[in-house]
Design a protein around this motif. Structure first.
Motif: not given
Length: 352
Positions: A53-54, A31-32, A252-255, A23-24
């Motif tokens: 992410s890093s 979202v993209i 960006i936060l979601y990704q 689902l994510t």
């Protein structure tokens, strides 16, 4: 009674975990697409997502299993940099493919990953084909079927099965839309190829450098640098790098948090609890999630060609998995027979 409950929970939790992970992933594609439709630059999105992410992985890389981390050598860093090239290439082609086509097509094409991985494993002699064995025949045939299904999805849209208000486009735009669909499909195929290359190379690196969190951290760090250089060349307008408290920041936060960190944690935990084959079986579920979410939030249509191609890819996907699982079962049986014979040999020698 308690044992039965524990067994039921042990089967239910990995099922829920992989469902949430898929689902994510589907949500990430939707979202993209939404962010790019809203004017957020795809290359800038990749750079910021990788950087965040890093940053999130840094504490884990520094403190998790710190005593077991092998020393960082120039050779190891070079391997991480090359691994990051596959990640960067996959991210850029994925975003470009989703922009030109749809999240549904991207989700369907991702099922090519097992087929490409099998072909690359054959090339680098990590897999062997025994033509008389049904397991090898299934893997080869499944690979061919999956690739044929990808061509169907890309080249044939067909009549619309699920029609939305956004599906009514003028005749002048149909040729352009079809060209973009094909180009987007090719980019999604490239994304699957780079992802498969990443799997192969990561397996090789993990044998020499088993610290997974450190590998992931440097992978995201180097990907940030690589995508940053590419974005600086491609994006000349400085205003596109500005982040407002709107769509761009949310994406960006979601990704970074959901599509990368949460999905990685869930998949890792499910592989540990239920095995890689169980987790791989959930890959086609992403198509269903993506179709529903794309139609609901983006107003995307769903054509007969996408349905037929997706079914063909899934059939090939499960054929490859079936062949692989049967091969692993046969290997385990041979090992058990060998171990039992080894235990029996000393007894025979002692009697002699």
């Amino acid at each position: 009674m308690v044992r039965g409950v524990n067994q039921g929970t042990g089967k239910l939790l990995p099922f829920l975990g992989m469902s949430v992970a898929m689902l994510t992933q589907s949500g990430s594609m939707v979202v993209i697409k939404f962010a790019m439709s809203d004017g957020v630059n795809k290359y800038v999105m990749v750079v910021y997502s990788m950087a965040f992410s890093s940053f999130l992985l840094l504490p884990f890389a520094l403190f998790l299993h710190r005593s077991q981390v092998p020393p960082l050598t120039f050779s190891a860093l070079g391997s991480f940099f090359l691994l990051a090239i596959f990640v960067s290439s996959a991210q850029i082609t994925s975003y470009f493919g989703i922009e030109l086509s749809s999240p549904t097509l991207a989700s369907a094409i991702l099922n090519l990953v097992p087929a490409f991985t099998f072909v690359l494993a054959l090339i680098f002699r990590m897999e062997k084909v025994h033509w008389r064995h049904s397991s090898s025949q299934a893997k080869v045939l499944g690979t061919i079927v999956s690739i044929c299904g990808a061509f169907v999805v890309i080249l044939y849209k067909g009549p619309l099965i699920l029609r939305t208000h956004a599906s009514k486009i003028s005749m002048k735009l149909q040729f352009s839309a079809q060209a973009n669909w094909i180009l987007g499909g090719i980019c999604c195929v490239a994304d699957s190829f780079f992802t498969s290359s990443w799997y192969i190379y990561q397996a090789w690196i993990a044998k020499k450098y088993p610290a997974v969190t450190v590998i992931l951290f440097f992978q995201f760090l180097f990907s940030t640098i690589q995508c940053g250089v590419f974005a600086l060349i491609s994006v000349r307008d400085p205003t596109e790098w500005e982040l407002n408290f709107g769509t761009g920041l949310i994406v960006i936060l979601y990704q970074a948090i959901v599509a990368t960190m949460l999905r990685y944690i869930l998949c890792t935990w499910c592989v540990h609890r239920a095995g890689p084959l169980f987790c791989a079986m959930f890959k086609p579920v992403g198509i269903i999630f993506t179709v529903v979410m794309s139609a609901t939030f983006l107003g995307d249509s769903f054509g007969l060609g996408s349905l037929i191609g997706a079914v063909i890819i899934v059939v090939g996907f499960y054929a490859v998995l079936w062949g692989k699982s049967r091969e692993e079962n046969n290997t385990e049986k041979r090992v058990e027979n060998l171990e039992s014979s080894c235990h029996n040999v000393p007894l025979l020698q002692n009697r002699a």
